[in-house]
Design a protein around this motif. Structure first.
Motif, PDB file in Angstrom:
ATOM      1  N   TYR A 209       0.914  -1.068  -0.350  1.00 23.86           N
ATOM      2  CA  TYR A 209       0.151  -0.074   0.379  1.00 23.86           C
ATOM      3  C   TYR A 209       0.617   1.246   0.139  1.00 23.86           C
ATOM      4  N   VAL A 210       0.618   2.703  -0.811  1.00 21.07           N
ATOM      5  CA  VAL A 210       0.957   3.702  -0.682  1.00 21.07           C
ATOM      6  C   VAL A 210       0.283   4.625   0.348  1.00 21.07           C
ATOM      7  N   VAL A 211       0.858   5.079   0.694  1.00 25.63           N
ATOM      8  CA  VAL A 211      -0.049   6.292   1.762  1.00 25.63           C
ATOM      9  C   VAL A 211       1.182   7.425   1.765  1.00 25.63           C
ATOM     10  N   ASN A 212      -0.036   8.606   0.953  1.00 23.66           N
ATOM     11  CA  ASN A 212       0.198   9.955   1.350  1.00 23.66           C
ATOM     12  C   ASN A 212       0.858  10.339   2.402  1.00 23.66           C
ATOM     13  N   VAL A 299       0.370 -14.986  11.740  1.00 19.84           N
ATOM     14  CA  VAL A 299       1.183 -13.551  11.402  1.00 19.84           C
ATOM     15  C   VAL A 299       1.354 -13.143  10.646  1.00 19.84           C
ATOM     16  N   GLN A 300       1.061 -11.465  11.005  1.00 20.32           N
ATOM     17  CA  GLN A 300       1.079 -10.570  10.506  1.00 20.32           C
ATOM     18  C   GLN A 300       2.766  -9.720   9.947  1.00 20.32           C
ATOM     19  N   THR A 301       2.975  -9.370   9.102  1.00 22.08           N
ATOM     20  CA  THR A 301       4.066  -8.368   8.721  1.00 22.08           C
ATOM     21  C   THR A 301       3.553  -7.231   8.805  1.00 22.08           C
ATOM     22  N   ASN A 302       4.228  -5.538   9.088  1.00 22.50           N
ATOM     23  CA  ASN A 302       4.608  -4.843   7.765  1.00 22.50           C
ATOM     24  C   ASN A 302       4.805  -4.037   8.445  1.00 22.50           C
ATOM     25  N   VAL A 303       5.849  -4.016   7.214  1.00 23.73           N
ATOM     26  CA  VAL A 303       7.590  -2.523   6.733  1.00 23.73           C
ATOM     27  C   VAL A 303       7.218  -1.948   6.200  1.00 23.73           C
ATOM     28  N   ILE A 304       7.697  -0.686   6.691  1.00 31.19           N
ATOM     29  CA  ILE A 304       7.429   0.748   6.591  1.00 31.19           C
ATOM     30  C   ILE A 304       8.723   1.303   5.849  1.00 31.19           C
ATOM     31  N   ILE A 315       4.551  -2.027   3.491  1.00 28.09           N
ATOM     32  CA  ILE A 315       4.450  -4.103   3.054  1.00 28.09           C
ATOM     33  C   ILE A 315       3.351  -4.857   3.857  1.00 28.09           C
ATOM     34  N   PHE A 316       2.336  -5.591   3.634  1.00 28.70           N
ATOM     35  CA  PHE A 316       1.814  -6.294   4.465  1.00 28.70           C
ATOM     36  C   PHE A 316       1.817  -7.926   4.270  1.00 28.70           C
ATOM     37  N   VAL A 341      -9.850  -3.717   5.011  1.00 27.94           N
ATOM     38  CA  VAL A 341     -11.033  -2.689   5.877  1.00 27.94           C
ATOM     39  C   VAL A 341      -9.913  -1.787   6.605  1.00 27.94           C
ATOM     40  N   VAL A 342      -9.064  -2.056   8.090  1.00 24.88           N
ATOM     41  CA  VAL A 342      -8.254  -1.471   8.809  1.00 24.88           C
ATOM     42  C   VAL A 342      -7.365  -0.711   7.792  1.00 24.88           C
ATOM     43  N   GLN A 343      -6.344  -1.305   7.174  1.00 22.26           N
ATOM     44  CA  GLN A 343      -5.993  -0.627   6.554  1.00 22.26           C
ATOM     45  C   GLN A 343      -5.900   0.986   5.237  1.00 22.26           C
ATOM     46  N   GLN A 344      -7.330   0.002   5.389  1.00 18.98           N
ATOM     47  CA  GLN A 344      -7.929   1.456   4.255  1.00 18.98           C
ATOM     48  C   GLN A 344      -8.396   2.785   5.460  1.00 18.98           C
TER      49      GLN A 344
END
Length: 390
Positions: A209-212, A299-304, A315-316, A341-344
């Motif tokens: 996901y690209v977040v501004n 398990v979920q990983t998120n790299v920012i 990156i999820f 949904v949570v990410q949006q």
């Protein structure tokens, strides 16, 4: 005199940009100045002083490296490699013929071409620009057409090594030659997550996901549950919010989100079901940009990753057991859809905050003592690394 005044002005502006002092007492502290989220010069300092001096998650021991004679290979196999970008720094991770896992800067010592691209299985790596050849332990062994070059010592021109360590299935690299080991950096996370069954985990899906917004806006948002009742109505139904809390440690923090008890007849409507091991969701944040989210069954990983001062890649990746079974696929699809949904919802509020940070009416705020100790802890670490460069 004008030159002296101009230099004094530049010095003052530089100090102002890097004014990241955060009061150690949460009750008295103010949040970071808005310019730290909007100034491109600050991001360059963060890349140098933070991202290149901390452990960065780059992959797993099951990372795909293509096929050889129809057989799928991973980085666990000898003579395999994959490439990755770490906050703008090209990296190649290899497994040499002796089985040693290594990481190097993926930049040729000749004229900065890419030594490797993508992933694969090779005995040596050939730069994709001029064909300089490196062994998988980093030595330079091939330099086409360099006759006439004086004072050239091939033994000093090998690939630049990076520290490379693992925890469970996860591979980390660090550009800094010295500093805390991965074990020190993770602190008590391995102990706190000991009840989770890691064996047999496999990546089920990855989403980018690209977040501004600035990368710190996204991390700030992750580190507090304060916004859950307002921003995440669906998550609010799953988590026992009154008992939600955050504990901070040296280089990481832990948020505990107790899963609500499943009432009779609502099992299929719930996303987070109590599992065999963990009885609550564990949200680990590792400085500066890694989230490890442990749920009872996945398990979920998120790299920012900062793409710019106001653009961030998140990156999820989701890991489940028995990913090929119909039941696991159903559970995975449900969890991933809910996470999306949570990410949006998070993306919308983070992008709105980024706009607010550019307002002429805002500079600093205050922390909720009850709910934002994790954010305060993050900001204190930012100040430490930006001021000390270590």
């Amino acid at each position: 005199m004008a030159v002296v005044q101009w230099l004094c002005y530049l010095f003052a502006m530089t100090n102002q940009r890097m004014d990241v002092d955060v009061n150690a007492q949460l009750e008295y502290a103010e949040t970071l100045a808005s310019r730290l989220y909007t100034d491109p010069q600050v991001l360059e300092s963060e890349k140098e002083r933070i991202f290149r001096r901390t452990w960065q998650l780059v992959g797993t021991l099951r990372q795909s490296c293509g096929e050889v004679n129809g057989v799928k290979r991973t980085i666990a196999d000898p003579e395999s490699f994959f490439t990755v970008d770490v906050a703008g720094e090209p990296v190649v991770v290899v497994r040499d013929a002796q089985g040693t896992l290594r990481a190097f800067s993926n930049v040729c010592r000749h004229r900065a071409g890419p030594i490797a691209q993508g992933a694969g299985c090779r005995k040596v790596l050939n730069c994709r620009y001029h064909g300089w050849t490196y062994t998988l332990d980093g030595r330079l062994i091939g330099t086409p057409e360099v006759e006439g070059m004086e004072f050239f010592d091939r033994s000093k021109m090998g690939m630049v090594p990076l520290r490379c360590e693992t925890w469970q299935e996860f591979i980390f690299v660090n550009f800094a030659a010295e500093g805390p080991s991965l074990t020190e950096h993770l602190g008590n996370i391995p102990e706190l997550a000991r009840e989770f069954p890691f064996e047999g985990l496999a990546v089920t899906e990855r989403r980018d996901y690209v977040v501004n917004c600035n990368w710190k806006v996204y991390v700030d948002n992750y580190l507090e549950g304060y916004h859950i009742p307002i921003v995440h109505p669906g998550l609010m139904k799953e988590i026992d919010y009154p008992r939600y809390r955050c504990e901070t440690f040296r280089y990481h923090s832990r948020q505990l989100g107790p899963v609500k008890e499943v009432k009779q007849g609502e099992g299929r409507d719930r996303v987070y079901l109590p599992g065999v091991g963990l009885r609550e969701a564990l949200y680990f944040w590792v400085f500066p940009n890694l989230m490890l989210n442990f749920y009872p069954d996945n398990v979920q990983t998120n790299v920012i990753v900062p793409l710019g001062c106001d653009k961030t890649l998140t990156i999820f990746e989701w890991y489940f057991h028995d990913g090929d079974s119909a039941q696991a696929q159903e559970r995975a699809a449900k969890a991933i859809a809910f996470s999306d949904v949570v990410q949006q919802e998070d993306m919308q509020i983070c992008e709105a905050v980024q706009k607010g940070l550019r307002s002429s009416t805002y500079d600093r705020g205050r922390y909720s003592v009850k709910r934002e100790n994790g954010v305060h802890h993050f900001h204190r670490l930012l100040a430490e690394f930006l001021k000390n460069g270590k």
